[in-house]
Design an enzyme around this catalytic site. Structure first.
Site, PDB file in Angstrom:
ATOM      1  N   GLY A  40      -2.928   0.481  -2.817  1.00 55.94           N
ATOM      2  CA  GLY A  40      -1.882  -0.064  -3.673  1.00 55.94           C
ATOM      3  C   GLY A  40      -2.343  -0.376  -5.080  1.00 55.94           C
ATOM      4  O   GLY A  40      -1.642  -0.086  -6.051  1.00 55.94           O
TER       5      GLY A  40
ATOM      6  N   TYR B 125     -21.622  -1.909   0.351  1.00 53.70           N
ATOM      7  CA  TYR B 125     -20.203  -1.823   0.679  1.00 53.70           C
ATOM      8  C   TYR B 125     -19.951  -1.965   2.184  1.00 53.70           C
ATOM      9  O   TYR B 125     -19.253  -2.874   2.635  1.00 53.70           O
ATOM     10  CB  TYR B 125     -19.626  -0.514   0.133  1.00 53.70           C
ATOM     11  CG  TYR B 125     -18.143  -0.387   0.360  1.00 53.70           C
ATOM     12  CD1 TYR B 125     -17.269  -1.285  -0.241  1.00 53.70           C
ATOM     13  CD2 TYR B 125     -17.612   0.600   1.177  1.00 53.70           C
ATOM     14  CE1 TYR B 125     -15.896  -1.201  -0.014  1.00 53.70           C
ATOM     15  CE2 TYR B 125     -16.245   0.700   1.392  1.00 53.70           C
ATOM     16  CZ  TYR B 125     -15.397  -0.202   0.801  1.00 53.70           C
ATOM     17  OH  TYR B 125     -14.050  -0.126   1.029  1.00 53.70           O
TER      18      TYR B 125
ATOM     19  N   HIS C 143      -8.209 -10.027  -4.359  1.00 57.22           N
ATOM     20  CA  HIS C 143      -7.104  -9.366  -3.654  1.00 57.22           C
ATOM     21  C   HIS C 143      -6.987  -9.745  -2.181  1.00 57.22           C
ATOM     22  O   HIS C 143      -5.988  -9.456  -1.550  1.00 57.22           O
ATOM     23  CB  HIS C 143      -7.242  -7.845  -3.776  1.00 57.22           C
ATOM     24  CG  HIS C 143      -6.952  -7.367  -5.165  1.00 57.22           C
ATOM     25  ND1 HIS C 143      -5.710  -6.966  -5.567  1.00 57.22           N
ATOM     26  CD2 HIS C 143      -7.735  -7.275  -6.260  1.00 57.22           C
ATOM     27  CE1 HIS C 143      -5.741  -6.624  -6.843  1.00 57.22           C
ATOM     28  NE2 HIS C 143      -6.971  -6.802  -7.288  1.00 57.22           N
TER      29      HIS C 143
ATOM     30  N   ARG D 239     -13.155   3.018   6.528  1.00 54.45           N
ATOM     31  CA  ARG D 239     -14.471   2.438   6.848  1.00 54.45           C
ATOM     32  C   ARG D 239     -15.047   3.005   8.152  1.00 54.45           C
ATOM     33  O   ARG D 239     -15.484   2.246   9.038  1.00 54.45           O
ATOM     34  CB  ARG D 239     -14.376   0.927   6.938  1.00 54.45           C
ATOM     35  CG  ARG D 239     -13.939   0.358   5.609  1.00 54.45           C
ATOM     36  CD  ARG D 239     -13.744  -1.117   5.626  1.00 54.45           C
ATOM     37  NE  ARG D 239     -12.948  -1.477   4.462  1.00 54.45           N
ATOM     38  CZ  ARG D 239     -12.392  -2.650   4.240  1.00 54.45           C
ATOM     39  NH1 ARG D 239     -12.574  -3.619   5.088  1.00 54.45           N
ATOM     40  NH2 ARG D 239     -11.696  -2.875   3.161  1.00 54.45           N
TER      41      ARG D 239
ATOM     42  N   ASP E 228      -3.778 -11.138   5.944  1.00 58.46           N
ATOM     43  CA  ASP E 228      -3.742 -10.154   4.854  1.00 58.46           C
ATOM     44  C   ASP E 228      -3.617 -10.888   3.532  1.00 58.46           C
ATOM     45  O   ASP E 228      -2.831 -11.839   3.435  1.00 58.46           O
ATOM     46  CB  ASP E 228      -2.525  -9.227   5.038  1.00 58.46           C
ATOM     47  CG  ASP E 228      -2.793  -7.815   4.552  1.00 58.46           C
ATOM     48  OD1 ASP E 228      -3.593  -7.660   3.613  1.00 58.46           O
ATOM     49  OD2 ASP E 228      -2.195  -6.870   5.121  1.00 58.46           O
TER      50      ASP E 228
ATOM     51  N   LEU F   5       1.039  -4.875   0.671  1.00 59.20           N
ATOM     52  CA  LEU F   5       1.976  -4.162  -0.191  1.00 59.20           C
ATOM     53  C   LEU F   5       2.974  -3.344   0.607  1.00 59.20           C
ATOM     54  O   LEU F   5       4.077  -3.065   0.131  1.00 59.20           O
ATOM     55  CB  LEU F   5       1.198  -3.260  -1.155  1.00 59.20           C
ATOM     56  CG  LEU F   5       0.265  -4.020  -2.092  1.00 59.20           C
ATOM     57  CD1 LEU F   5      -0.551  -3.060  -2.933  1.00 59.20           C
ATOM     58  CD2 LEU F   5       1.053  -4.962  -2.995  1.00 59.20           C
ATOM     59  N   VAL F   6       2.597  -2.971   1.844  1.00 58.53           N
ATOM     60  CA  VAL F   6       3.506  -2.156   2.660  1.00 58.53           C
ATOM     61  C   VAL F   6       4.831  -2.902   2.862  1.00 58.53           C
ATOM     62  O   VAL F   6       5.909  -2.320   2.758  1.00 58.53           O
ATOM     63  CB  VAL F   6       2.831  -1.793   4.002  1.00 58.53           C
ATOM     64  CG1 VAL F   6       3.823  -1.182   4.970  1.00 58.53           C
ATOM     65  CG2 VAL F   6       1.671  -0.818   3.753  1.00 58.53           C
ATOM     66  N   ALA F   7       4.739  -4.224   3.106  1.00 59.79           N
ATOM     67  CA  ALA F   7       5.961  -5.019   3.308  1.00 59.79           C
ATOM     68  C   ALA F   7       6.859  -4.906   2.085  1.00 59.79           C
ATOM     69  O   ALA F   7       8.086  -4.730   2.206  1.00 59.79           O
ATOM     70  CB  ALA F   7       5.577  -6.479   3.558  1.00 59.79           C
TER      71      ALA F   7
ATOM     72  N   GLU G  96       6.785  -2.537  -0.290  1.00 62.66           N
ATOM     73  CA  GLU G  96       7.238  -1.153  -0.504  1.00 62.66           C
ATOM     74  C   GLU G  96       8.396  -0.808   0.434  1.00 62.66           C
ATOM     75  O   GLU G  96       9.333  -0.122   0.049  1.00 62.66           O
ATOM     76  CB  GLU G  96       6.059  -0.190  -0.284  1.00 62.66           C
ATOM     77  CG  GLU G  96       4.994  -0.340  -1.372  1.00 62.66           C
ATOM     78  CD  GLU G  96       3.658   0.323  -1.026  1.00 62.66           C
ATOM     79  OE1 GLU G  96       2.729   0.241  -1.834  1.00 62.66           O
ATOM     80  OE2 GLU G  96       3.542   0.908   0.075  1.00 62.66           O
TER      81      GLU G  96
HETATM   82  C1  GDG Z   1      -5.988  -5.265  -0.676  1.00 62.80           C
HETATM   83  C2  GDG Z   1      -5.662  -6.450   0.223  1.00 62.80           C
HETATM   84  C3  GDG Z   1      -3.457  -6.662  -0.905  1.00 62.80           C
HETATM   85  C4  GDG Z   1      -1.273   3.261   2.959  1.00 62.80           C
HETATM   86  N1  GDG Z   1      -1.293   4.369   3.683  1.00 62.80           N
HETATM   87  C5  GDG Z   1      -0.977   5.372   2.877  1.00 62.80           C
HETATM   88  C6  GDG Z   1      -0.762   4.866   1.610  1.00 62.80           C
HETATM   89  N2  GDG Z   1      -0.948   3.553   1.683  1.00 62.80           N
HETATM   90  C7  GDG Z   1      -0.795   2.632   0.549  1.00 62.80           C
HETATM   91  C8  GDG Z   1       0.402   1.761   0.739  1.00 62.80           C
HETATM   92  C9  GDG Z   1       0.011   0.512  -0.017  1.00 62.80           C
HETATM   93  C10 GDG Z   1      -1.502   0.469   0.140  1.00 62.80           C
HETATM   94  O1  GDG Z   1      -1.914   1.758   0.515  1.00 62.80           O
HETATM   95  C11 GDG Z   1      -1.979  -0.504   1.183  1.00 62.80           C
HETATM   96  O2  GDG Z   1      -1.554  -1.774   0.831  1.00 62.80           O
HETATM   97  P1  GDG Z   1      -2.352  -3.091   1.133  1.00 62.80           P
HETATM   98  O3  GDG Z   1      -1.524  -4.237   0.709  1.00 62.80           O
HETATM   99  O4  GDG Z   1      -2.791  -3.069   2.559  1.00 62.80           O
HETATM  100  O5  GDG Z   1      -3.547  -2.970   0.092  1.00 62.80           O
HETATM  101  P2  GDG Z   1      -5.103  -2.660   0.130  1.00 62.80           P
HETATM  102  O6  GDG Z   1      -5.400  -1.926  -1.130  1.00 62.80           O
HETATM  103  O7  GDG Z   1      -5.477  -1.979   1.373  1.00 62.80           O
HETATM  104  O8  GDG Z   1      -5.805  -4.105   0.162  1.00 62.80           O
HETATM  105  C12 GDG Z   1      -4.167  -6.567   0.432  1.00 62.80           C
HETATM  106  C13 GDG Z   1      -3.878  -5.512  -1.810  1.00 62.80           C
HETATM  107  O9  GDG Z   1      -5.301  -5.424  -1.934  1.00 62.80           O
HETATM  108  C14 GDG Z   1      -3.318  -5.684  -3.209  1.00 62.80           C
HETATM  109  O10 GDG Z   1      -3.807  -6.835  -3.807  1.00 62.80           O
HETATM  110  O11 GDG Z   1      -2.070  -6.558  -0.678  1.00 62.80           O
HETATM  111  O12 GDG Z   1      -3.880  -7.714   1.192  1.00 62.80           O
HETATM  112  O13 GDG Z   1      -6.324  -6.292   1.466  1.00 62.80           O
HETATM  113  O14 GDG Z   1       0.333   0.648  -1.381  1.00 62.80           O
HETATM  114  O15 GDG Z   1       1.530   2.396   0.235  1.00 62.80           O
HETATM  115  N3  GDG Z   1      -0.405   5.636   0.567  1.00 62.80           N
HETATM  116  C15 GDG Z   1      -0.268   6.969   0.771  1.00 62.80           C
HETATM  117  N4  GDG Z   1      -0.512   7.523   1.985  1.00 62.80           N
HETATM  118  C16 GDG Z   1      -0.834   6.775   3.068  1.00 62.80           C
HETATM  119  O16 GDG Z   1      -1.056   7.287   4.141  1.00 62.80           O
HETATM  120  N5  GDG Z   1       0.082   7.738  -0.250  1.00 62.80           N
END
Ligand code: GDG
Length: 745
Positions: A29, A93, A171, A319, A380, A384-386, A388
């Protein structure tokens, strides 16, 4: 103005395969959201118009290819790579970041490893990043460091470039004190000090900000005032900035022909079944197993839904080098097999589980077609999934089921919130979501969408940067007050030229650092020598003006020719004369008050009372900082009742509460010397609130100097007692030079 973004991963991933280099957008994200925002800054009406992104390019690049990759990244992507070998990344890492910080900060202490070797590597990689930033940075740049891989970097940068504007955003969750303290003392203190090297430290939720501030207070003794932490050289602000998403991109995605095509495919596959969607990286924090159990229980309890519902679970590989992740993958595979075996039939697969990543178009399509977003991480930072999922619901249909332990829960109150450990609640939430009337779905989503649209990724980034720039302006105002350079030169000249000079010096925190107990903060021999030299120089009157009792001051400075003011002005001893009180004072109130203060000492371990002739001091430097706040406010209440009709005042000092006779202050003590001696050069230095009384009363031409970066009425400031000692040495050097000149003549 240029923004330098620093994160572990660049927003571009570089891969070297058989001598060929490939560049592609990194997933995640932040990488996508922030990079599209950064690309738009040229055209926005904002102070920042350029950027450079510094980070690891996502894989090890061979030495021969590095300059080519560096040049390409810089010219095409505004990126500066930090090249790190696989061996280094393994300990840094996969090691410290993902086996220590990640599990601990997500409340998995049993999965946390404590390897000294990994910690060393963490320090060393932060140093490598520091060098890369120092190489790239230009005057006026603003640096924004991201996330838990680089928590030491802000302090490293501050040390090398004290004037640099440094922001840090965290984050992932910042854990509660009891969890954070599990880290070895050196690590946890370095991490807190590392983060506090920033001007601004940002978190997703108010809770994380408060946990961080509480850790800073309890572990390194730094108090805060509405999130502002006074560090030795600067004030660091901790504040809350919940990250947003690129709202329009998700809200309008279903209009994109590629996405439309994907939507048609998915609709064909799922028919009229209700689709429950989950999207996660493969990670134990995401609660995938619990979610499957919740779904299993739902199917068990509601056979009427068999054949009418599908859980589409997308798990994105991540990972893969950490053992625990692979065993989790096996567990998920088994659970998936079990659910489909138990409930599935020839025409119905209740769980469609895919272990791979999707293109943006495919992801946008599944967001669009699904009826329920089942986002149930165990913990968490935000998630961001929530956001999106809700943003993608252009027609308002769809229900979000969200963990209360995701940072996003704070802003998404309209979602059905669940405790991800409560399998029963999860099963019930799925049922509730399936039954939620359309009107209610639209109402809830519209509310959430309004918020997501307003506080999107651009607004988030600009809010953070604006606040950082505001802090920078405050700091540059303070910098003009720093007693150094031309101001200091001019002051030393005035000192040299003065015929009748007065130096009013506070003692604790100004000439010496604070110690656990007052008697331990004795002056060293070098300090005494310097003070003696200055006091005996022709035309000088040097006054130690302190809250200490006169016996202590006498035992340290008696017979040196140094003038002294004790008990904040109650007693005075002028050069070569006897101690006397400046005004008649009573102390018959002490026995009764002593009882109240001692009662409080009994209730606050580590606290003790100091009795002076005209004052009682309650010290709590060694006590629990949080219990102290409570006990001291209780004590103040008791004392205010008692002192209401007496000539007494209550004064809050540095980790001390003092009750003393009214009408006594450093102002009275200091002004006595000014009025009587009519000096032509006056310096007044102090660190405490009691010194402010004097600063406020002094004539404008006086060199009044606050020690520390708190707000003050003084004209100038110095960071700490070491700088005050150095200044006194400068005066002393002037005297020595004068003497050797006089000797020559
Ligand atoms: C950190 C924090 C915090 C996922 N699968 C695919 C895909 N995604 C994109 C989603 C979303 C992002 O990845 C995952 O969102 P997270 O919120 O889990 O963010 P992370 O970057 O993993 O983690 C988290 C975030 O930073 C921001 O501050 O929310 O808590 O751990 O955007 O859409 N995108 C595509 N294909 C996939 O298969 N294109």
């Amino acid at each position: 103005m240029r923004l330098i973004v620093v994160s572990n991963r660049l927003h571009v991933t570089v891969e070297e395969k058989e001598g060929k280099i490939n560049y592609k957008q990194s997933s995640g994200g932040l990488a996508t959201g922030l990079s599209s925002y950064l690309d738009s800054i040229k055209d926005r009406d904002f102070e920042i118009s350029e950027y450079l992104w510094i980070g690891w390019p996502g894989s090890a690049i061979s030495a021969g290819k590095r300059s080519e990759v560096g040049a390409e990244l810089e010219s095409k992507y505004n990126c500066r790579p930090v090249f790190l070998s696989e061996k280094v990344m393994d300990k840094f890492y996969l090691g410290f970041c993902n086996k220590t910080i990640w599990p601990l900060f997500h409340y998995f202490p049993m999965l946390t490893s404590y390897s000294a070797e990994h910690w060393k590597q963490y320090i060393s990689v932060n140093e490598t990043f520091c060098e890369a930033v120092l190489e790239a940075v230009r005057p006026g740049d603003v640096v924004w460091v991201h996330d838990y891989q680089l928590m030491l970097l802000p302090a490293m940068l501050r040390k090398k470039m004290p004037g640099l504007a440094i922001g840090y955003f965290h984050h992932i969750p910042f854990p509660a004190f009891e969890v954070f303290r599990l880290l070895p003392r050196e690590w946890r203190n370095s991490i807190l000090e590392g983060l506090l090297g920033s001007d601004l430290v940002g978190f997703h939720t108010h809770d994380y900000t408060q946990y961080f501030l509480r850790c800073a207070l309890r572990m390194i003794g730094l108090e805060h005032n509405l999130g502002a932490v006074n560090c030795a050289s600067h004030t660091a602000i901790a504040d809350t900035f919940p990250i947003g998403i690129d709202y329009e991109k998700f809200n309008g995605a279903a209009q994109n022909p590629e996405v439309k095509k994907e939507i048609r495919e998915f609709k064909k596959a799922f028919g009229d079944k209700k689709v429950i969607l989950s999207v996660d990286r493969l990670d134990y924090t995401k609660g995938i197993i619990n979610r499957l159990k919740g779904y299993e229980l739902f199917l068990e309890r509601h056979p009427q839904w068999h054949g009418r519902v599908v859980l589409l679970s997308l798990v994105v590989p991540s990972r893969t080098g950490v053992d625990h992740y692979m065993s989790m993958k096996r567990q998920i595979d088994e659970m998936a097999g079990k659910i489909n075996g138990k409930f599935g039939s020839a025409g119905w697969t209740p769980l469609v589980y895919q272990f791979r990543s999707y293109s943006f178009e495919a992801l946008a399509a599944v967001y669009s077609i699904s009826d329920i977003g089942l986002v149930t991480p165990l913990r968490d930072g935000m998630n961001l999934v929530a956001k999106e999922f809700v943003a993608s619901k252009a027609d308002g249909r769809g229900v979000l089921v969200l963990s209360e332990t995701a940072g996003a829960a704070r802003e998404m109150g309209e979602a059905i919130q669940v405790n991800p450990n409560d399998i029963d609640e999860m099963a019930a939430a799925i049922k509730e979501a399936l039954d939620l009337p359309l009107e209610e779905q639209v109402r809830r989503n519209t509310q959430m969408q309004k918020r997501l649209k307003r506080y999107d990724i651009a607004r988030w980034a600009e809010d953070f940067i604006r606040k950082l720039l505001a802090v920078k302006i405050e700091r540059s105002k303070l910098e003009t007050k720093l007693l150094r350079g031309d101001i200091k030169k001019e002051m030393l000249e005035k000192y040299r030229g003065g015929g009748n000079r007065l130096l009013l010096l506070d003692y604790d925190g100004t000439l010496v650092p604070f110690a656990d107990s007052p008697e331990k903060a004795r002056p060293g021999s070098r300090l005494i020598e310097t003070l003696k030299k200055l006091s005996s120089a022709a035309g000088n009157d040097l006054v130690i003006i302190s809250g200490r009792d006169r016996h202590t001051l006498e035992s340290w400075f008696g017979g040196t020719g140094i003038s002294m003011v004790a008990e904040h002005g109650a007693w005075i001893c002028e050069k070569g004369r006897q101690w006397r009180s400046l005004k008649p004072l009573k102390n018959d109130w002490k026995p009764q008050l002593m009882q109240i203060v001692e009662r409080c000492v009994d209730r606050l371990p580590g606290a003790f009372v100091e009795e002076k002739e005209f004052a009682i001091v309650f010290h709590y430097r060694r006590s629990d900082p949080e219990l102290s706040v409570l006990r001291v406010s209780e004590l103040r209440d008791d004392l205010i009742n008692f002192t209401a009709n007496k000539e007494l005042q209550i004064l809050m000092g540095n980790k001390a509460l003092e009750i003393r006779c009214a009408g006594v202050s450093k102002e009275v003590g200091g002004m006595h010397f000014i009025v009587n001696n009519k000096p032509d050069f006056i310096l007044s230095v102090g660190d405490d609130v009691t010194d402010e009384d004097l600063f406020r009363a002094l004539p404008e031409t006086v060199y009044s100097v606050k020690v520390g970066v708190e707000r003050s009425s003084a004209r100038y400031y110095l960071p700490g007692f070491a700088e005050v000692n150095a200044l006194l040495e400068d005066f002393s050097a002037i005297e020595a030079a004068k003497k050797s000149e006089a000797d020559k003549n």
